[in-house]
Design an enzyme around this catalytic site. Structure first.
Site, mmCIF file in Angstrom:
data_model
loop_
_atom_site.group_PDB
_atom_site.id
_atom_site.type_symbol
_atom_site.label_atom_id
_atom_site.label_comp_id
_atom_site.label_asym_id
_atom_site.label_seq_id
_atom_site.Cartn_x
_atom_site.Cartn_y
_atom_site.Cartn_z
ATOM 1 N N SER A 70 46.710 22.735 4.487
ATOM 2 C CA SER A 70 46.695 22.217 5.853
ATOM 3 C C SER A 70 45.267 22.270 6.387
ATOM 4 O O SER A 70 44.482 23.147 5.982
ATOM 5 C CB SER A 70 47.605 23.054 6.754
ATOM 6 O OG SER A 70 47.407 22.736 8.127
ATOM 7 N N TYR B 104 49.718 31.405 10.118
ATOM 8 C CA TYR B 104 49.862 30.209 9.283
ATOM 9 C C TYR B 104 48.497 29.740 8.789
ATOM 10 O O TYR B 104 48.316 29.432 7.613
ATOM 11 C CB TYR B 104 50.561 29.105 10.071
ATOM 12 C CG TYR B 104 50.696 27.792 9.345
ATOM 13 C CD1 TYR B 104 51.630 27.631 8.326
ATOM 14 C CD2 TYR B 104 49.891 26.700 9.683
ATOM 15 C CE1 TYR B 104 51.753 26.419 7.660
ATOM 16 C CE2 TYR B 104 50.019 25.493 9.026
ATOM 17 C CZ TYR B 104 50.942 25.351 8.015
ATOM 18 O OH TYR B 104 51.072 24.155 7.356
#
Length: 280
Positions: free
Chosen positions: A148, A162
């Site tokens: 990501s 995250y």
């Protein structure tokens, strides 16, 4: 002959979103696919999508499993080998931002949330890589990790654990790539930005919330210069490119950023993302 004819692929997190699109593209391009997820109904939706597209049931291995458990991982690998006899490609797509059960944000999130986030987004990748390593060495195969842009140098206070896990995954991609290329196995990754998937639902945020966020980003060029939110297929196509040795043979340990230009400006951080996500 289709470009993945005779190849076998495991795609984690393929009951929705990017994983589902990747499974469809691999299968339509000739691959045997193992699809997996924890939600049996959604996984069946993926299977039916493949069947309706003309993929034969004999080319599909559907496994309901919890990827964060050793038993779930073993089930994926063992059923794939039993059904198809080999493994050529592992796509480590499963991942999620784990919401804190207390509703805490940023540095107030619990250590339990930290552990759960790393267990899914990093540890499961490491364990799957170890378990498929001998089979990919035999087939001179490929690993594609899905990271990501949250792993980048910009701060992500709303998704701190995250982003930490994805940054660690990027380093694991680089390090494992150098370790495994000596055996003929390539490792690379893709780092998506805004993609319309079921990502928000895993965080307990209704899909409408992420739609509001993505609509906002698309309307502000300091957040999304392309003014276009990606579809799962946009990212799946990059996964297939990285899994295709004829097209990407000289790419080793790299992450392709696919974010419509977001990480070049990151004006998103100037706005209160959580208030947009949760606005009525």
């Amino acid at each position: 002959m289709s470009r993945f004819s005779g190849k076998t692929v495991i795609i984690t997190g393929s009951s929705n979103g990017i994983g589902r699109s990747a499974a469809l593209l691999f299968a339509k391009d000739g691959a045997n696919v193992t699809i997996t997820g924890r939600n049996a109904d959604r996984l069946e939706e993926t299977k039916q999508l493949l069947l309706k597209s003309g993929v034969s049931e004999k080319n599909i291995n559907s496994v309901v499993a919890d990827l964060t458990t050793s038993d779930g991982q073993d089930q994926l690998v063992n059923t794939t080998l039993k059904r198809f006899g080999k493994l050529d490609i592992l796509v480590n797509n499963a991942g999620a931002g784990i919401p804190d059960t207390t509703g805490a944000k940023g540095t107030d999130q619990s250590i339990d949330t930290y552990h759960k986030t790393f267990q899914l987004n990093l540890q499961a990748v490491i364990e799957m890589t170890k378990k498929v390593k001998p089979h990919l060495i035999e087939s001179k195969g490929e690993i594609v990790n899905v990271s990501s842009i949250a792993a980048g140098p910009q701060a992500h206070p709303d998704f701190v654990y995250y982003s930490l896990a994805k940054a660690a995954l990027d380093q694991y991609t680089r390090s494992s790539a150098i370790d495994l290329i000596q055996h003929g196995v390539r490792v690379n990754s893709v780092s998506p930005g805004a993609v319309m998937t079921g990502f928000g639902e895993a965080m307990g945020i209704p899909q409408e919330g992420f739609k509001k966020l993505y609509d906002f980003m698309a309307q502000h060029k300091e957040c999304l210069p392309s003014r276009v939110v990606a579809t799962p297929e946009d990212i799946a196509n990059i996964i297939l490119f990285l899994a295709d040795r004829k097209l990407s043979s000289y790419i080793i340990g790299q992450s392709i950023v696919a974010d419509g230009g977001t990480s070049l400006v990151m004006g998103t951080q100037a706005h209160d993302m959580m208030s947009i996500l949760t606005a009525p």
